[in-house]
Design a protein around this motif. Structure first.
Motif, PDB file in Angstrom:
ATOM      1  N   ALA A   1     -15.603  20.565   7.731  1.00  0.00           N
ATOM      2  CA  ALA A   1     -14.683  20.817   6.620  1.00  0.00           C
ATOM      3  C   ALA A   1     -15.254  20.300   5.308  1.00  0.00           C
ATOM      4  CB  ALA A   1     -13.329  20.163   6.908  1.00  0.00           C
ATOM      5  N   THR A   2     -15.909  19.141   5.364  1.00  0.00           N
ATOM      6  CA  THR A   2     -16.521  18.566   4.162  1.00  0.00           C
ATOM      7  C   THR A   2     -17.658  19.450   3.663  1.00  0.00           C
ATOM      8  OG1 THR A   2     -15.970  16.326   4.891  1.00  0.00           O
ATOM      9  CG2 THR A   2     -17.704  16.546   3.233  1.00  0.00           C
ATOM     10  N   LEU A   3     -18.543  19.810   4.575  1.00  0.00           N
ATOM     11  CA  LEU A   3     -19.684  20.644   4.183  1.00  0.00           C
ATOM     12  C   LEU A   3     -19.219  22.016   3.698  1.00  0.00           C
ATOM     13  CD1 LEU A   3     -22.794  20.732   4.106  1.00  0.00           C
ATOM     14  CD2 LEU A   3     -22.707  21.773   6.378  1.00  0.00           C
ATOM     15  N   ASN A   4     -18.243  22.572   4.385  1.00  0.00           N
ATOM     16  CA  ASN A   4     -17.736  23.895   4.025  1.00  0.00           C
ATOM     17  C   ASN A   4     -17.099  23.884   2.632  1.00  0.00           C
ATOM     18  OD1 ASN A   4     -17.403  26.612   4.721  1.00  0.00           O
ATOM     19  ND2 ASN A   4     -15.305  26.282   5.397  1.00  0.00           N
ATOM     20  N   GLN A   5     -16.402  22.792   2.300  1.00  0.00           N
ATOM     21  CA  GLN A   5     -15.790  22.678   0.986  1.00  0.00           C
ATOM     22  C   GLN A   5     -16.850  22.666  -0.120  1.00  0.00           C
ATOM     23  OE1 GLN A   5     -12.656  19.715   0.454  1.00  0.00           O
ATOM     24  NE2 GLN A   5     -13.455  19.193  -1.570  1.00  0.00           N
ATOM     25  N   PHE A   6     -17.928  21.929   0.106  1.00  0.00           N
ATOM     26  CA  PHE A   6     -18.995  21.890  -0.896  1.00  0.00           C
ATOM     27  C   PHE A   6     -19.697  23.241  -0.994  1.00  0.00           C
ATOM     28  CE2 PHE A   6     -18.205  17.455  -0.724  1.00  0.00           C
ATOM     29  CZ  PHE A   6     -18.767  16.894  -1.863  1.00  0.00           C
ATOM     30  N   GLY A   7     -19.781  23.958   0.129  1.00  0.00           N
ATOM     31  CA  GLY A   7     -20.381  25.283   0.088  1.00  0.00           C
ATOM     32  C   GLY A   7     -19.553  26.255  -0.719  1.00  0.00           C
ATOM     33  N   LYS A   8     -18.237  26.138  -0.606  1.00  0.00           N
ATOM     34  CA  LYS A   8     -17.352  27.034  -1.345  1.00  0.00           C
ATOM     35  C   LYS A   8     -17.451  26.806  -2.847  1.00  0.00           C
ATOM     36  CE  LYS A   8     -13.932  27.836   2.310  1.00  0.00           C
ATOM     37  NZ  LYS A   8     -12.517  27.640   2.742  1.00  0.00           N
ATOM     38  N   THR A   9     -17.741  25.570  -3.258  1.00  0.00           N
ATOM     39  CA  THR A   9     -17.926  25.327  -4.690  1.00  0.00           C
ATOM     40  C   THR A   9     -19.150  26.068  -5.210  1.00  0.00           C
ATOM     41  OG1 THR A   9     -19.255  23.325  -4.307  1.00  0.00           O
ATOM     42  CG2 THR A   9     -16.869  23.054  -4.507  1.00  0.00           C
ATOM     43  N   GLU A  10     -20.085  26.360  -4.325  1.00  0.00           N
ATOM     44  CA  GLU A  10     -21.265  27.140  -4.701  1.00  0.00           C
ATOM     45  C   GLU A  10     -21.049  28.626  -4.410  1.00  0.00           C
ATOM     46  OE1 GLU A  10     -24.022  25.922  -6.104  1.00  0.00           O
ATOM     47  OE2 GLU A  10     -23.252  23.861  -6.095  1.00  0.00           O
ATOM     48  N   GLN A  11     -19.807  28.973  -3.988  1.00  0.00           N
ATOM     49  CA  GLN A  11     -19.444  30.359  -3.671  1.00  0.00           C
ATOM     50  C   GLN A  11     -20.360  30.951  -2.602  1.00  0.00           C
ATOM     51  OE1 GLN A  11     -19.357  32.500  -7.407  1.00  0.00           O
ATOM     52  NE2 GLN A  11     -17.443  31.535  -8.031  1.00  0.00           N
ATOM     53  N   MET A  12     -20.481  30.200  -1.507  1.00  0.00           N
ATOM     54  CA  MET A  12     -21.311  30.671  -0.404  1.00  0.00           C
ATOM     55  C   MET A  12     -20.815  30.108   0.923  1.00  0.00           C
ATOM     56  SD  MET A  12     -24.629  28.338  -1.379  1.00  0.00           S
ATOM     57  CE  MET A  12     -25.689  29.198  -0.252  1.00  0.00           C
ATOM     58  N   GLN A  13     -21.075  30.859   1.993  1.00  0.00           N
ATOM     59  CA  GLN A  13     -20.752  30.438   3.348  1.00  0.00           C
ATOM     60  C   GLN A  13     -21.977  29.791   3.966  1.00  0.00           C
ATOM     61  OE1 GLN A  13     -17.828  30.740   5.761  1.00  0.00           O
ATOM     62  NE2 GLN A  13     -19.300  29.190   6.392  1.00  0.00           N
ATOM     63  N   LEU A  14     -21.873  28.509   4.328  1.00  0.00           N
ATOM     64  CA  LEU A  14     -22.989  27.777   4.913  1.00  0.00           C
ATOM     65  C   LEU A  14     -22.955  27.873   6.435  1.00  0.00           C
ATOM     66  CD1 LEU A  14     -22.859  24.555   2.698  1.00  0.00           C
ATOM     67  CD2 LEU A  14     -24.360  26.526   2.431  1.00  0.00           C
ATOM     68  N   GLY A  15     -23.875  27.187   7.066  1.00  0.00           N
ATOM     69  CA  GLY A  15     -23.917  27.083   8.520  1.00  0.00           C
ATOM     70  C   GLY A  15     -24.289  25.675   8.922  1.00  0.00           C
ATOM     71  N   MET A  16     -24.047  25.309  10.183  1.00  0.00           N
ATOM     72  CA  MET A  16     -24.355  23.952  10.620  1.00  0.00           C
ATOM     73  C   MET A  16     -24.497  23.896  12.131  1.00  0.00           C
ATOM     74  SD  MET A  16     -22.120  20.440   9.988  1.00  0.00           S
ATOM     75  CE  MET A  16     -20.856  20.747  11.241  1.00  0.00           C
ATOM     76  N   ILE A  17     -25.491  23.138  12.591  1.00  0.00           N
ATOM     77  CA  ILE A  17     -25.608  22.751  13.998  1.00  0.00           C
ATOM     78  C   ILE A  17     -25.380  21.253  14.056  1.00  0.00           C
ATOM     79  CG2 ILE A  17     -27.086  22.638  16.044  1.00  0.00           C
ATOM     80  CD1 ILE A  17     -28.671  24.975  14.909  1.00  0.00           C
ATOM     81  N   ALA A  18     -24.390  20.799  14.811  1.00  0.00           N
ATOM     82  CA  ALA A  18     -24.026  19.382  14.856  1.00  0.00           C
ATOM     83  C   ALA A  18     -24.239  18.822  16.262  1.00  0.00           C
ATOM     84  CB  ALA A  18     -22.572  19.192  14.429  1.00  0.00           C
ATOM     85  N   VAL A  19     -24.847  17.641  16.330  1.00  0.00           N
ATOM     86  CA  VAL A  19     -25.119  16.969  17.605  1.00  0.00           C
ATOM     87  C   VAL A  19     -24.502  15.576  17.555  1.00  0.00           C
ATOM     88  CG1 VAL A  19     -26.878  16.233  19.248  1.00  0.00           C
ATOM     89  CG2 VAL A  19     -27.295  18.230  17.789  1.00  0.00           C
ATOM     90  N   LEU A  20     -23.640  15.254  18.511  1.00  0.00           N
ATOM     91  CA  LEU A  20     -22.965  13.954  18.546  1.00  0.00           C
ATOM     92  C   LEU A  20     -23.818  12.915  19.253  1.00  0.00           C
ATOM     93  CD1 LEU A  20     -20.427  12.144  18.172  1.00  0.00           C
ATOM     94  CD2 LEU A  20     -19.647  13.012  20.400  1.00  0.00           C
ATOM     95  N   HIS A  21     -24.041  11.784  18.574  1.00  0.00           N
ATOM     96  CA  HIS A  21     -24.626  10.597  19.180  1.00  0.00           C
ATOM     97  C   HIS A  21     -23.602   9.472  19.038  1.00  0.00           C
ATOM     98  CE1 HIS A  21     -29.190  11.729  18.899  1.00  0.00           C
ATOM     99  NE2 HIS A  21     -28.485  12.538  19.671  1.00  0.00           N
ATOM    100  N   THR A  22     -23.483   8.626  20.057  1.00  0.00           N
ATOM    101  CA  THR A  22     -22.482   7.559  20.016  1.00  0.00           C
ATOM    102  C   THR A  22     -23.091   6.165  20.070  1.00  0.00           C
ATOM    103  OG1 THR A  22     -22.225   7.583  22.425  1.00  0.00           O
ATOM    104  CG2 THR A  22     -20.789   9.041  21.153  1.00  0.00           C
ATOM    105  N   TRP A  23     -24.392   6.054  20.110  1.00  0.00           N
ATOM    106  CA  TRP A  23     -25.017   4.767  20.375  1.00  0.00           C
ATOM    107  C   TRP A  23     -25.879   4.284  19.214  1.00  0.00           C
ATOM    108  CZ3 TRP A  23     -25.944   9.284  23.090  1.00  0.00           C
ATOM    109  CH2 TRP A  23     -27.135   9.957  22.779  1.00  0.00           C
TER     110      TRP A  23
END
Length: 281
Positions: free
Chosen positions: A37-59
Motif C-alpha cells: 500500500a505504501t509503495l503503491n501510493q508513491f507510485g500513484k503520485t508518479e501516475q504509474m502502476q508499479l510492481g513488487m516481489i516481497a519475501v518475508l524474513h523473520t530473523w
C-alpha cells in the motif's frame, strides 16, 4: 523488464515482537499489505502502476525475532495510457526513504488499530519511534534480480555453515554484528534456548512468504506482461534442445532422440495417457 530493479527493506520495531508470537498471521499479513500500500501510493503520485516481489524474513543474525520484508521493485511502471514508463526518478533511489518510512508507520498503526489489537500505550510507543525503510543500491538488471531471489527466497533462520559446534548441552554458531559494521562474532546458546529461538521463525501452516504485486502479480503474468515485453522488444529466453545424438544409457548402442520439450508447468496432456512405451532408435 529491461530496467534497473530496486531493493527495499521494510522493518517492524521490536515492540511488535509479542504480537508476532501471539498472532503471526495477522502481523505478517499486515506487513505485506502495508508495504505494498505504501509503495503503491508513491507510485500513484508518479501516475504509474508499479510492481513488487516481497519475501518475508523473520530473523536476525543471532536468531532473535526481527520481522522484515525484502522487496524487489522494478524501476518503472505502467502509466494511465498503458505504456511503459522507464524511470521513476533516478538510478540511485526509488522514492524518499524518510517519506516512505512515515507513510509505512501511519498505515501500519492504522490497520493495527482497526483490527482491535494493541492498546493506546502501544500505539503511542509505535508512533514515537522512527520506523525503518531501507533502500539498497539498485540491481543492474533482471539477471542480478534472479540471482538474488535464488539465494534469498528459500533461506531459513540459520544455515549449516554458520553452526560451528554442537554438544549435548550447547550450540555454538557464528553471526555478524551489524551494529559494529558487520563484525564477525560467535555466540553459544544452550540447546533449549537455541531451539526456542529457531522455533520463533517457523511460519504458520500454509502461510505464503513470497508474494507478487502490481505488474509482477499473477494476473499480469497471464498475458499483460507478455504483451508489454513484446511491445518493448524484450527477448525471452527459449530453451534449445541438444542436437547431438546421445547414446542410450541402457543398451549403450541406440541413440536417444528428442521427441518433445516439456513446458514449465508439466508435460502436455496427451503425454499423460501414453500406454505404449517409446522405443529408442
Amino acid at each position: 523488464m529491461p530496467c534497473s530493479y530496486y531493493h527495499l527493506v521494510f522493518t517492524l520495531p521490536e515492540e511488535l515482537n509479542g504480537l508476532a508470537i501471539s498472532q503471526p498471521v495477522l502481523l505478517y499479513k499486515t506487513l505485506f499489505d502495508v508495504a505494498w500500500a505504501t509503495l503503491n501510493q508513491f507510485g500513484k503520485t508518479e501516475q504509474m502502476q508499479l510492481g513488487m516481489i516481497a519475501v518475508l524474513h523473520t530473523w536476525g543474525q543471532n536468531l532473535s525475532l526481527h520481522p522484515h520484508l525484502h522487496c524487489i521493485v522494478p524501476g518503472g511502471g505502467i502509466n494511465k495510457q498503458g505504456k511503459w514508463k522507464k524511470k521513476v526518478r533516478t538510478d540511485k533511489y526509488l522514492f524518499s526513504v524518510k517519506a516512505m518510512s512515515k507513510v509505512f508507520r501511519a498505515k501500519f498503526v492504522a490497520l493495527l488499530r482497526d483490527s482491535g489489537n494493541g492498546d493506546g500505550a502501544l500505539m503511542n510507543t509505535l508512533f514515537s519511534k522512527n520506523w525503518v525503510v531501507y533502500a539498497k543500491r539498485p540491481f543492474g538488471g533482471p539477471k542480478q534480480v534472479i540471482e538474488y531471489l535464488g539465494r534469498y527466497t528459500h533461506k531459513v533462520a540459520i544455515s549449516n555453515h554458520r553452526i560451528k559446534e554442537v554438544t549435548e548441552k550447547e550450540v555454538r554458531f557464528g553471526y555478524k554484528d551489524y551494529r559494529k559494521g558487520g563484525e564477525k562474532k560467535e555466540m553459544t546458546l544452550s540447546n533449549v534456548e537455541f531451539i526456542r529461538r529457531f522455533s520463533l521463525h517457523i511460519l504458520p501452516k500454509r502461510f505464503v512468504r513470497i508474494r507478487h504485486y502490481g505488474i509482477l502479480s499473477s494476473s499480469w503474468k497471464r498475458g499483460k506482461l507478455q504483451d508489454l515485453q513484446k511491445s518493448l522488444k524484450v527477448k525471452r529466453t527459449v530453451f534449445a534442445p541438444e542436437t547431438l545424438l546421445r547414446k542410450c544409457r541402457c543398451c549403450k548402442e541406440g541413440n536417444l532422440v528428442t521427441i518433445t520439450i516439456f513446458g514449465q508447468r508439466g508435460p502436455p496432456q496427451d503425454f499423460l495417457f501414453v500406454t505404449q512405451p517409446l522405443s529408442a532408435k
